[in-house]
Enzyme design. Structure first.
Site, PDB file in Angstrom:
ATOM      1  CE  LYS A   1      -3.335  -5.579  -4.384  1.00 21.67           C
ATOM      2  NZ  LYS A   1      -4.747  -5.228  -4.133  1.00 21.67           N
TER       3      LYS A   1
ATOM      4  CB  CYS B   1      -0.915   0.037   1.218  1.00 21.33           C
ATOM      5  SG  CYS B   1      -1.941   1.518   1.219  1.00 21.33           S
TER       6      CYS B   1
ATOM      7  N   GLY C   1      -6.692   1.626 -12.496  1.00 20.35           N
ATOM      8  CA  GLY C   1      -7.526   1.790 -13.689  1.00 20.35           C
ATOM      9  C   GLY C   1      -6.786   1.428 -14.965  1.00 20.35           C
TER      10      GLY C   1
HETATM   11  C1  LIG Z   1     -10.071   3.061  -3.480  1.00 19.34           C
HETATM   12  C2  LIG Z   1      -9.084   1.950  -3.472  1.00 19.34           C
HETATM   13  C3  LIG Z   1      -8.765   1.293  -2.284  1.00 19.34           C
HETATM   14  C4  LIG Z   1      -7.843   0.256  -2.253  1.00 19.34           C
HETATM   15  N1  LIG Z   1      -7.585  -0.395  -1.066  1.00 19.34           N
HETATM   16  C5  LIG Z   1      -6.755  -1.477  -1.069  1.00 19.34           C
HETATM   17  C6  LIG Z   1      -6.557  -2.262   0.120  1.00 19.34           C
HETATM   18  O1  LIG Z   1      -7.162  -2.011   1.160  1.00 19.34           O
HETATM   19  N2  LIG Z   1      -5.689  -3.315   0.069  1.00 19.34           N
HETATM   20  C7  LIG Z   1      -5.023  -3.650  -1.090  1.00 19.34           C
HETATM   21  O2  LIG Z   1      -4.271  -4.615  -1.099  1.00 19.34           O
HETATM   22  N3  LIG Z   1      -5.218  -2.943  -2.226  1.00 19.34           N
HETATM   23  C8  LIG Z   1      -6.060  -1.869  -2.255  1.00 19.34           C
HETATM   24  N4  LIG Z   1      -6.260  -1.171  -3.426  1.00 19.34           N
HETATM   25  C9  LIG Z   1      -5.576  -1.583  -4.657  1.00 19.34           C
HETATM   26  C10 LIG Z   1      -6.473  -2.493  -5.503  1.00 19.34           C
HETATM   27  O3  LIG Z   1      -6.790  -3.667  -4.806  1.00 19.34           O
HETATM   28  C11 LIG Z   1      -5.803  -2.844  -6.843  1.00 19.34           C
HETATM   29  O4  LIG Z   1      -4.563  -3.468  -6.572  1.00 19.34           O
HETATM   30  C12 LIG Z   1      -5.558  -1.638  -7.705  1.00 19.34           C
HETATM   31  O5  LIG Z   1      -6.626  -0.723  -7.612  1.00 19.34           O
HETATM   32  C13 LIG Z   1      -5.330  -2.000  -9.185  1.00 19.34           C
HETATM   33  O6  LIG Z   1      -6.463  -2.609  -9.742  1.00 19.34           O
HETATM   34  P1  LIG Z   1      -7.560  -1.813 -10.622  1.00 19.34           P
HETATM   35  O7  LIG Z   1      -6.823  -1.048 -11.669  1.00 19.34           O
HETATM   36  O8  LIG Z   1      -8.462  -2.874 -11.162  1.00 19.34           O
HETATM   37  O9  LIG Z   1      -8.279  -0.892  -9.701  1.00 19.34           O
HETATM   38  C14 LIG Z   1      -7.192  -0.131  -3.459  1.00 19.34           C
HETATM   39  C15 LIG Z   1      -7.500   0.529  -4.654  1.00 19.34           C
HETATM   40  C16 LIG Z   1      -8.436   1.548  -4.686  1.00 19.34           C
HETATM   41  C17 LIG Z   1      -8.742   2.224  -5.997  1.00 19.34           C
END
Ligand SMILES: Cc1cc2nc3c(=O)[nH]c(=O)nc-3n(C[C@H](O)[C@H](O)[C@H](O)COP(=O)(O)O)c2cc1C
Ligand SMILES: Cc1cc2nc3c(=O)[nH]c(=O)nc-3n(C[C@H](O)[C@H](O)[C@H](O)COP(=O)(O)OP(=O)(O)OC[C@H]3O[C@@H](n4cnc5c(N)ncnc54)[C@H](O)[C@@H]3O)c2cc1C
Ligand SMILES: Cc1cc2nc3c(=O)[nH]c(=O)nc-3n(C[C@H](O)[C@H](O)[C@H](O)COP(=O)(O)OP(=O)(O)OC[C@H]3O[C@@H](n4cnc5c(N)ncnc54)[C@H](O)[C@@H]3O)c2cc1C
Ligand SMILES: Cc1cc2nc3c(=O)[nH]c(=O)nc-3n(C[C@H](O)[C@H](O)[C@H](O)COP(=O)(O)O)c2cc1C
Ligand code: FES
Ligand code: FES
Lengths: 303, 257, 303, 257
Positions: free
Chosen positions: C167, C132, C219
């Site tokens: 992760k 994170c 995204g």
């Molecule tokens: C609003 C938000 C909150 C997130 N919170 C977490 C989290 O609590 N733990 C985690 O491992 N990843 C978190 N992520 C990352 C997502 O799980 C993911 O790895 C990342 O958004 C990329 O995927 P995407 O492009 O489909 O959104 C978060 C992402 C977003 C946008």
């Protein structure tokens, strides 16, 4: 000093806007479709000592709000660049334009040779590309380790008689340590970012779109990463910064300047719209006018 | 080469995936030459790269494009309506050289037929034969057989599935004819076969090539290269399809196996 | 075995599609707008031992084909998660759904505590978030150095009785070395990518859009980077991979599987379209049907 | 809450940057309650996040939105034409609670007037006074003064530049009136001033808040939080504006200085 004039390591630019290396040929190709005399500087495509063949095709792939390229620094070598490209830029230069030559090399020795060869030519600055993701040796290999990066810059600086810009790759854990290292090595200006390494797959053909599988991601998709890195580096080095990565509009360019850049470069945007560079210059000028800004440097690093 | 906002004059469906787009684009049309192409830009801002499309016909201020919907861009253009506006840049590249040989063949495969339409109009009718290869009968909808018949002395069509004309590829209908000059545009396998054919029979030929493009013909990005022989040696160098081509001398070009 | 069934470290998923942690609450919030029973797995938002407050607002900013977030892992702590969230997922789990809990921690000790606390709960897997970008200690600090990453995983693995997903953050020079390290540390599955660090500036306000300046970029903008990293890692580790980053369509998901992923996760897409996850499952199924694919794993890593 | 394709019934310009969008969206309209909002999604695929917009009026199958064009999304929606389609999700959040107090004030600042329109219709006319603050006279174009006059017992307007009504902010026209209940929506500085006012005078009040949103009210992303007091202590916690709000009890909410 006029509203848009800026200075990079003692070199005056009539405005802070220039093309990104590799996306503008050597400038003269663009004369047919735009007035290159409006540009603050022209940055030529990467050049090596000997001609390089480049990579097999497909060399480009479109991605969402971006593109991948794996050109592999195809170029005809330094002699050809001097004979044709630099010569063709002399009118631009005599009329006050700044000419920047982007250097490629597989080895430190090759960078040095190119720089030495260019010292006596009618150019204003050199940009050391230690960040190309598309060549095996050289390129990004030099730009991902602070001590290697420092060494390359120090060696090139020893021979280079023009102000030296060093271009960094974003594919690193800690951009600040790389930036500090190249500053310690003697970089006069830092430019960032080069492309992020990425890939795309054609699911019907079950193969990568690019012949070389991975390529460099550019365009608006990467702007947030570029902006963050420009800000991080601006907080930690004293040399001026050329910010680039995903700039499409004047507002994008202003974001980079507010993040701490002294000048900006524009690459992928030109592929989508040949007027992008001119629109950006006009747009920055209008924005400054509307915000009563005497010189663009008033907003440098204001965030 | 200029960037111009074109106005859609008409957009007609030829087959289920091919459409004919007539554009009012005076600045570009004025300079356009046979075999050149234009770049069409997407409205959808997620798609930044230009879509290179051959100029199929040049009619005064108008250009005719023949497009096959294969992806996001060409599907977007399919939905263009009369009077819609679309950004175009062109004309780009080096087109066909008009020759005055006696026995000329135009060889088109699939949507590669597009640039041959204007060419047919410019070459002497009595010297020019046309050989078209398509997949199936439905595609007759875009090959402009009528027009080719009017402008040339003969038209042969091959379909892969044999539902129209001869069954097979365009190579099958070329047969043993002897030509002085061949102009060709079409899929890579067709051009490769033709290359062998013209090399073997020592026939002059010009091929219109395709490659993925970044700058769309400004010649600045070096993405669109093909292998071009250097002199008579085994050596080759990468030349830009967008500006050295898209039409190249068949003798010069090298295809990967 | 049905067409979409896959297995992650011995855990069977009815299909390879799950939400990305932090973008789906704990799943039950979504029941109102979709049928969560269709999901291969549900991944809950990150949870720590004690409640975390999270960051000041604005916590999100839109970017071109992407978004930045700096939520800062706000959560009510493990007890609340067990009492409310995990409980509410039991119906889903009993009907064959896989429940994955994402773990956050400032220290190795905290990760261990959370994992220990969860061992006896009715969940299927744990996902260790060492990536994170929005928390100072913990988070990405653990995910950018191979030896630190290996150590965290090894320590957590000692206590964790469920299969452990780790992760990874993409903000590193060499994703392969991190992946190998966590595999050596005992990771059963690797998921990647978390967000790229980025920023956006509001030029009228002359300040960053996010209160915390930088945030995590997600995204479609980042998809090419994610895909490249999944492929790189798949070439170099034996454990299965959950691929994510910018997946919007079934075709995107298939790209990840062809790059070597066993399953995929979808985050930002859901914010744009609550039906995204279901559309992706349907789309993969149709694609497999049309391509005569008996089980989706036939195309895993085919590029 | 559902995702629905809305059909544009009409889209009228109220001022140079405010427009009134009437949408046929039966599924959402059926459940909509005063003070809730909807998410509007951009056609332009580069913009992924939802645009939260208050429900200004609920008329059978139709919702009325009052939007100010301030950025890419709200500018895109401005160009919507009759019969265009647009994706909407809603209704979202907790709206206003209808009270039966004697002396009620509706306080709206700028585009924050939007959700008060439906509220005005639902509260007893004889108990309800309306106080609207805008920048300049031109903005009278969107404040629906007529409608408020019809539904409430009095309407006072303040303009920042004094070109209409009283010169000043909405705080200046509230004057020393005594109220039992205040409903307010508007810019943060207005809400902060009102918060001091209602705290000091111990008046019940509900505020409709704004915050940047990720999931748009699914409650899953935790981006939209505001500070809400925990019990009577000095402590607070972050609660989601999208689902705990957008309307919150003024006593509970804490604003940063
Ligand atoms: C609003 C938000 C909150 C997130 N919170 C977490 C989290 O609590 N733990 C985690 O491992 N990843 C978190 N992520 C990352 C997502 O799980 C993911 O790895 C990342 O958004 C990329 O995927 P995407 O492009 O489909 O959104 C978060 C992402 C977003 C946008
Ligand atoms: C010189 C030239 C002339 C052409 N003339 C015609 C023509 O007259 N009619 C016609 O229908 N098609 C023609 N094509 C092919 C046409 O360019 C592609 O079909 C089109 O770019 C596909 O875009 P898309 O967005 O629909 O597909 P996508 O697959 O979504 O496109 C993704 C990217 O790949 C590029 N791309 C995909 N296919 C090709 C291709 N075959 N060649 C080059 N780039 C490609 C696109 O431009 C875009 O950048 C020509 C190509 C070239 C190079
Ligand atoms: C509960 C709620 C109700 C609202 N009701 C109305 C209304 O009835 N009429 C109206 O005109 N406006 C209303 N707004 C404000 C409206 O959401 C923003 O003006 C709009 O999102 C701006 O989008 P844009 O694309 O035009 O601007 P951009 O600045 O381009 O938007 C970029 C991003 O920031 C977000 N954003 C920008 N400004 C705001 C803001 N003030 N609040 C929340 N997110 C923002 C956008 O949603 C988008 O994600 C409301 C906001 C909230 C939270
Ligand atoms: C086709 C192409 C070729 C490039 N060639 C070079 C190069 O020769 N030298 C270099 O330093 N950067 C090169 N780059 C990187 C760009 O200069 C720039 O750093 C990058 O594209 C990000 O900017 P943009 O998003 O505005 O394109 C190239 C980029 C592209 C797209
Ligand atoms: S498309 Fe850029 S050089 Fe040919
Ligand atoms: S907008 Fe996602 S929780 Fe409120």
């Amino acid at each position: 000093m006029s509203r848009l004039e800026v200075s990079l390591a003692g070199v005056k630019l009539r405005n802070p806007v220039m093309p990104a290396s590799g996306t503008f040929g050597s400038g003269y190709e663009m004369s047919e479709v735009m007035n290159i005399h409006r540009l603050g500087a022209v940055v030529t495509k990467g050049v090596s000592m000997e001609p390089w063949l480049g990579n097999p095709t497909p060399r480009v792939a479109e991605t969402t709000s971006g593109m991948l390229n794996s050109i592999g620094l195809q170029n005809s070598g330094i002699e050809e660049l001097i004979k044709i490209d630099i010569k063709s830029l002399q009118e631009y230069r005599q009329k006050g334009g700044v000419v920047i030559v982007n250097l490629a090399g597989h080895t430190i020795q090759e960078y040095i040779q190119v720089a030495e060869r260019l010292n006596s030519e009618s150019i204003d600055m050199m940009e050391l590309n230690i960040s190309c993701p598309n060549v095996k040796e050289g390129g990004a290999a030099f730009g991902t380790d602070p001590s290697v990066a420092e060494k390359v810059v120090r060696e090139v600086k020893k021979v280079c008689t023009k102000p030296l810009i060093v271009k960094l790759t974003p594919n690193v854990t800690d951009i600040v340590s790389i930036a500090k290292a190249v500053e310690a090595g003697g970089a006069d200006v830092i430019s960032l970012i080069n492309t992020l390494m990425g890939a795309r797959i054609d699911i019907e053909k079950r193969q990568f779109v690019l012949a070389k599988k991975y390529g460099g991601l550019s365009g608006p998709a990467i702007k947030p990463v570029a902006l963050r890195m420009v800000h991080q580096v601006a907080q930690n080095v004293k040399v001026p910064i050329i910010g680039l990565g995903g700039i499409i509009t004047a507002e994008d360019a202003i974001e980079f300047i507010m993040a701490g850049a002294t000048a900006v470069a524009v690459g992928t945007a030109t592929f989508n719209n040949v007027n992008a560079l001119e629109n950006i210059i006009d747009g920055i000028n209008t924005w400054c006018e509307n915000h009563n800004i005497g010189n663009i440097m008033e907003i440098k690093g204001v965030v | 080469m200029i960037r111009e906002v074109a106005k859609v004059v008409s957009n007609n469906e030829c087959t289920s995936d091919v459409y004919e787009l007539k554009l009012l684009v005076p600045g570009i049309a004025k300079d356009a030459k046979v075999g050149q192409f234009v770049n069409v830009y997407c409205k959808n801002q997620v798609n930044l790269l230009p879509r290179p499309i051959s100029i199929s016909e040049i009619n005064g201020d108008e250009l005719v494009l023949l497009c096959r919907a294969v992806g996001v861009g060409t599907n977007e253009f399919r939905d263009l309506k009369e009077n819609d506006e679309i950004v175009i840049m062109g004309p780009v590249g080096h087109g066909f050289t008009i020759c005055n040989e006696q026995r000329i063949a135009l060889v088109g495969g699939g949507i590669g037929i597009a640039p041959l339409v204007e060419l047919a109009k410019l070459l002497p009718k009595e010297s020019t034969s046309v050989y078209l290869g398509i997949g199936k009968k439905e595609e007759v909808g875009f090959i402009k057989e009528e027009l080719f018949r009017k402008e040339c002395m003969g038209v042969k069509v091959a379909t892969m599935d044999g539902t129209y004309g001869t069954k097979g590829t365009v190579m099958d209908i070329l047969g043993d004819e002897i030509f002085d000059m061949i102009y060709a545009c079409g899929p890579l396998p067709m051009l490769k076969a033709l290359k062998k054919y013209v090399d073997k029979n020592n026939i002059k030929a010009e091929f219109s090539l395709e490659e993925r493009m970044g700058c769309g013909g400004l010649g600045t990005c070096l993405s669109c290269v093909c292998k071009i022989k250097v002199g008579d040696s085994e050596k080759w160098e990468y030349k830009k399809v967008c500006s050295y081509g898209p039409v190249v001398d068949a003798k010069e070009v090298l295809f990967d196996e």
